[in-house]
Design an enzyme around this catalytic site. Structure first.
Site, short mmCIF file in Angstrom:
data_model
loop_
_atom_site.label_atom_id
_atom_site.label_comp_id
_atom_site.label_asym_id
_atom_site.label_seq_id
_atom_site.Cartn_x
_atom_site.Cartn_y
_atom_site.Cartn_z
N ASP A 1 -29.15 74.72 57.72
CA ASP A 1 -30.56 74.66 57.34
C ASP A 1 -31.27 73.40 57.82
OD1 ASP A 1 -30.11 77.07 55.99
OD2 ASP A 1 -29.44 76.00 54.20
N LYS B 1 -32.69 74.78 62.76
CA LYS B 1 -32.23 75.31 64.06
C LYS B 1 -33.16 76.39 64.59
CE LYS B 1 -28.32 76.36 62.07
NZ LYS B 1 -28.45 75.68 60.79
N ASN C 1 -25.09 85.57 57.38
CA ASN C 1 -25.09 84.47 56.40
C ASN C 1 -26.16 83.45 56.77
OD1 ASN C 1 -23.54 83.92 58.69
ND2 ASN C 1 -22.00 82.72 57.62
N ALA C 2 -26.52 83.41 58.06
CA ALA C 2 -27.54 82.46 58.53
C ALA C 2 -28.92 82.90 58.05
CB ALA C 2 -27.52 82.40 60.05
N GLY C 3 -29.79 81.92 57.90
CA GLY C 3 -31.19 82.20 57.61
C GLY C 3 -32.00 81.20 58.40
N HIS C 4 -32.59 81.64 59.51
CA HIS C 4 -33.32 80.74 60.40
C HIS C 4 -34.81 81.06 60.32
CE1 HIS C 4 -29.48 80.18 63.06
NE2 HIS C 4 -29.33 79.81 61.82
N GLN D 1 -25.18 78.06 60.75
CA GLN D 1 -24.55 77.09 59.83
C GLN D 1 -24.61 75.67 60.41
OE1 GLN D 1 -22.52 80.24 60.52
NE2 GLN D 1 -24.11 80.91 59.12
N THR E 1 -31.49 82.96 52.96
CA THR E 1 -30.66 84.16 52.86
C THR E 1 -30.45 84.58 51.41
OG1 THR E 1 -29.60 83.66 54.94
CG2 THR E 1 -28.39 85.13 53.47
N GLY F 1 -31.77 82.79 48.58
CA GLY F 1 -32.80 82.35 47.64
C GLY F 1 -32.30 81.29 46.67
N ASP G 1 -31.44 77.57 45.26
CA ASP G 1 -31.95 76.21 45.47
C ASP G 1 -30.92 75.45 46.30
OD1 ASP G 1 -34.28 76.43 44.13
OD2 ASP G 1 -33.63 75.36 42.32
N LEU H 1 -39.09 64.97 59.14
CA LEU H 1 -39.43 63.58 58.85
C LEU H 1 -40.64 63.52 57.91
CD1 LEU H 1 -38.73 60.62 59.56
CD2 LEU H 1 -40.47 60.75 61.36
P1 GDP Z 1 -32.02 76.75 59.96
O1 GDP Z 1 -31.11 77.61 59.16
O2 GDP Z 1 -31.32 75.55 60.53
O3 GDP Z 1 -32.79 77.50 61.02
O4 GDP Z 1 -33.10 76.16 58.93
P2 GDP Z 1 -33.86 76.97 57.76
O5 GDP Z 1 -34.88 77.84 58.39
O6 GDP Z 1 -32.87 77.60 56.85
O7 GDP Z 1 -34.48 75.78 56.96
C1 GDP Z 1 -35.33 74.86 57.58
C2 GDP Z 1 -36.72 74.91 56.88
O8 GDP Z 1 -37.45 73.79 57.26
C3 GDP Z 1 -37.55 76.11 57.28
O9 GDP Z 1 -38.35 76.47 56.18
C4 GDP Z 1 -38.42 75.57 58.42
O10 GDP Z 1 -39.65 76.27 58.57
C5 GDP Z 1 -38.65 74.17 57.94
N1 GDP Z 1 -38.83 73.15 58.99
C6 GDP Z 1 -38.19 73.04 60.20
N2 GDP Z 1 -38.54 71.89 60.80
C7 GDP Z 1 -39.42 71.28 59.97
C8 GDP Z 1 -40.11 70.02 60.02
O11 GDP Z 1 -39.99 69.24 60.95
N3 GDP Z 1 -40.90 69.73 58.93
C9 GDP Z 1 -41.05 70.57 57.86
N4 GDP Z 1 -41.83 70.20 56.85
N5 GDP Z 1 -40.40 71.74 57.79
C10 GDP Z 1 -39.59 72.08 58.82
P1 IMO Z 2 -27.93 78.58 58.47
O1 IMO Z 2 -27.57 79.16 59.83
C1 IMO Z 2 -26.46 76.88 54.75
C2 IMO Z 2 -22.61 78.36 53.28
C3 IMO Z 2 -22.60 79.16 51.99
C4 IMO Z 2 -21.24 78.77 51.45
C5 IMO Z 2 -20.38 78.68 52.71
C6 IMO Z 2 -19.55 79.93 52.99
O2 IMO Z 2 -29.17 79.12 57.88
O3 IMO Z 2 -27.86 77.10 58.53
P2 IMO Z 2 -20.17 82.34 53.92
O4 IMO Z 2 -21.05 83.41 53.37
O5 IMO Z 2 -20.56 81.87 55.29
O6 IMO Z 2 -18.70 82.69 53.85
O7 IMO Z 2 -20.36 81.09 52.91
O8 IMO Z 2 -21.29 78.46 53.79
N1 IMO Z 2 -23.50 78.88 54.32
C7 IMO Z 2 -24.67 78.29 54.67
N2 IMO Z 2 -25.30 77.22 54.15
N3 IMO Z 2 -26.99 77.52 55.81
C8 IMO Z 2 -26.35 78.57 56.37
O9 IMO Z 2 -26.74 79.13 57.53
C9 IMO Z 2 -25.15 79.03 55.77
N4 IMO Z 2 -24.28 80.05 56.03
C10 IMO Z 2 -23.28 79.93 55.15
O10 IMO Z 2 -23.65 78.77 51.15
O11 IMO Z 2 -21.30 77.49 50.89
MG MG Z 3 -30.94 78.41 57.25
#
Ligand code: GDP
Ligand code: IMO
Ligand code: MG
Length: 427
Positions: free
Chosen positions: A13, A16, A38-41, A223, A299, A301, A303, A331
């Protein structure tokens, strides 16, 4: 500059999705090489927000071919619901390629993931419950089902029966669950075969040819480094290799073809699920980071646990991935703190330790040693160049760069594509 890897430097998170999307316009292929849904981008384009789980973030860039490599685990039901969702929003997904060697997440893998977690009780990993671990376990145990198996029914039947033989014993005898009928599973899997067919290809050949022709290929990690099954905080990890080496095994592209490895690094730290987290904040600062940073899992929800920046983790990510650059994200979230603590080393059993310890016990006992850096109060979300940042924000970035062992080549100051300060080009 034929191939570059973009991966998470912390516990996932880091942003990426945004970073991949930013580059998507200038690359020819974006490849997922491990993990699954499992990813949530999150990708924010203008006023549109997309949450991608299985599909590479490059799918939102019209000129880019998205690829799901052999190292990914694919839940076909999720794949089609994600494709449908994007098609309904006008995104053309017809260029997608899926490796015939990628493994399928079957309904029984999802069941096993959930019952295992329940059975572990307080020792649970806190998985996403998407069947990721059991599917990779089947792959390693050589009882996995691959995409290509959908096109040979007799092999599919044999493989599903073999996988369920053992699993049904465990489900019935250990977990007190009803056995799963192999016929029903085969029937369900075959419903996906025709729709999947046009996407299935020899992605290793496609990608190597593309690189040889000078096309630009971007590998998008799921991840993060500390969730890597080999290099992460085992056993509180995912079941694949998000680290740079995973890009090679998960795609069939050799390491000599990869020229750049970019670590996505949040300006503070978050983690979802169980496991050690030395800089975790259980006070109002943690609550404020969660609120301002919107730190809620894309993915599940859940916290996200929040804490200050941890420099030994960043250094470790540089080391195990051979990082050439960092993309520092979020930042802007740190705006408003008078002073910002940064963990520069750990205290473990009364001794100062500079690097991430390999011992699980030591890491569990690690207490952060903080250095206080002066904060800033100016809005930085409109900053376009490094010089636009207030002096204290510049110094914060420079200090992190110094501690982390690779240049910070881009800085995120907001979630949108354009809310980025590019210092060095990635291409
Ligand atoms: P990922 O899994 O690595 O793709 O990251 P996530 O999407 O799960 O979580 C990153 C969150 O931060 C998302 O809600 C993005 O829209 C947000 N985000 C990414 N870069 C920035 C940034 O530079 N500033 C802020 N405020 N939010 C960002
Ligand atoms: P992105 O790509 C954050 C964590 C889960 C758990 C562990 C194992 O959005 O960064 P799994 O279902 O993969 O066997 O769970 O890995 N986890 C993540 N945490 N971001 C993710 O993906 C994750 N994918 C898995 O919360 O601790
Ligand atoms: Mg994510």
């Amino acid at each position: 500059m034929p191939a570059l890897v973009l991966l998470g430097a912390q516990w996932g998170d880091e942003g990426k999705g945004k970073a991949t999307d930013l580059l998507g316009g200038s690359v020819d292929y974006v490849v997922r090489y491990q993990g699954g849904n499992n990813a949530g981008h999150t990708v924010v384009v203008g006023d549109q927000k997309y949450a991608l789980h299985l599909l590479p973030s490059g799918i939102l860039s019209p000129g880019c071919t998205p690829v799901i490599g052999n190292g990914v685990v694919v839940d076909p039901a999720v794949l089609f619901s994600e494709l449908n969702g994007l098609n309904e929003r006008g995104v053309n997904t017809s260029k997608l390629l899926i490796s015939g060697n990628a493994h399928l997440i079957t309904p029984y893998n999802v069941t096993v993931d959930k019952v295992t977690e329940r059975f572990l009780g307080s020792r649970k990993i806190g998985t996403t419950g998407r069947g990721i671990g059991p599917t990779y376990a089947d792959k390693i145990n050589r009882v996995g089902i691959r995409v290509q198996d959908l096109y040979d029914e007799s092999i599919l039947v044999q493989k599903v029966e073999a996988a369920l033989d053992f699993k049904n014993q465990i489900l019935a005898k250990l977990y007190n669950r009803r056995a799963i009928e192999s016929g029903k599973i085969v029937e369900e899997l075959l419903t996906y075969a025709d729709r999947l067919k046009p996407y299935v290809s020899d992605t290793t050949l496609v990608l190597n040819n593309a690189i040889d022709e000078g096309k630009v290929v971007l590998f998008e990690g799921g991840q993060g480094t500390l969730l890597d099954v080999d290099h992460g905080t085992y056993p509180f990890v995912t079941s694949s290799n998000p680290t740079a080496g995973g890009a090679c095994t998960g795609s069939g592209v050799g390491p000599t073809k990869i020229s750049r490895v970019i670590g996505i690094l949040k300006a503070y730290t978050t983690r979802v699920g169980a496991g050690p987290f030395p800089t975790e904040l259980l006070d109002e600062d943690g609550e404020a980071l969660r609120r301002i940073g919107g730190e809620r899992g894309v993915t599940t929800g859940r916290d996200r646990r929040c804490g200050w920046f941890d420099a030994p983790i960043a250094r470790y990510a540089t080391r195990v991935n051979g990082l050439t650059d960092f993309f520092l994200t979020k930042l802007d979230v740190l705006t408003g703190w008078e002073q910002i603590p940064v963990c520069v080393a750990y205290e473990i059993d009364g001794k100062r330790v500079e690097e991430l310890p390999y011992s699980q016990t030591d890491f569990h006992h690690a207490k952060p040693i903080y250095e206080m850096l002066p904060g800033w109060s100016e809005d930085i979300t409109k900053a376009k160049t490094f010089d636009d940042l207030p002096k204290n924000a510049q110094d914060y970035v420079k200090a992190l760069e110094e501690m982390s062992g690779a240049p910070i080549s881009a800085i995120g100051v907001g979630p949108g594509r354009t809310e980025t300060i590019q210092i060095n080009s990635f291409l």
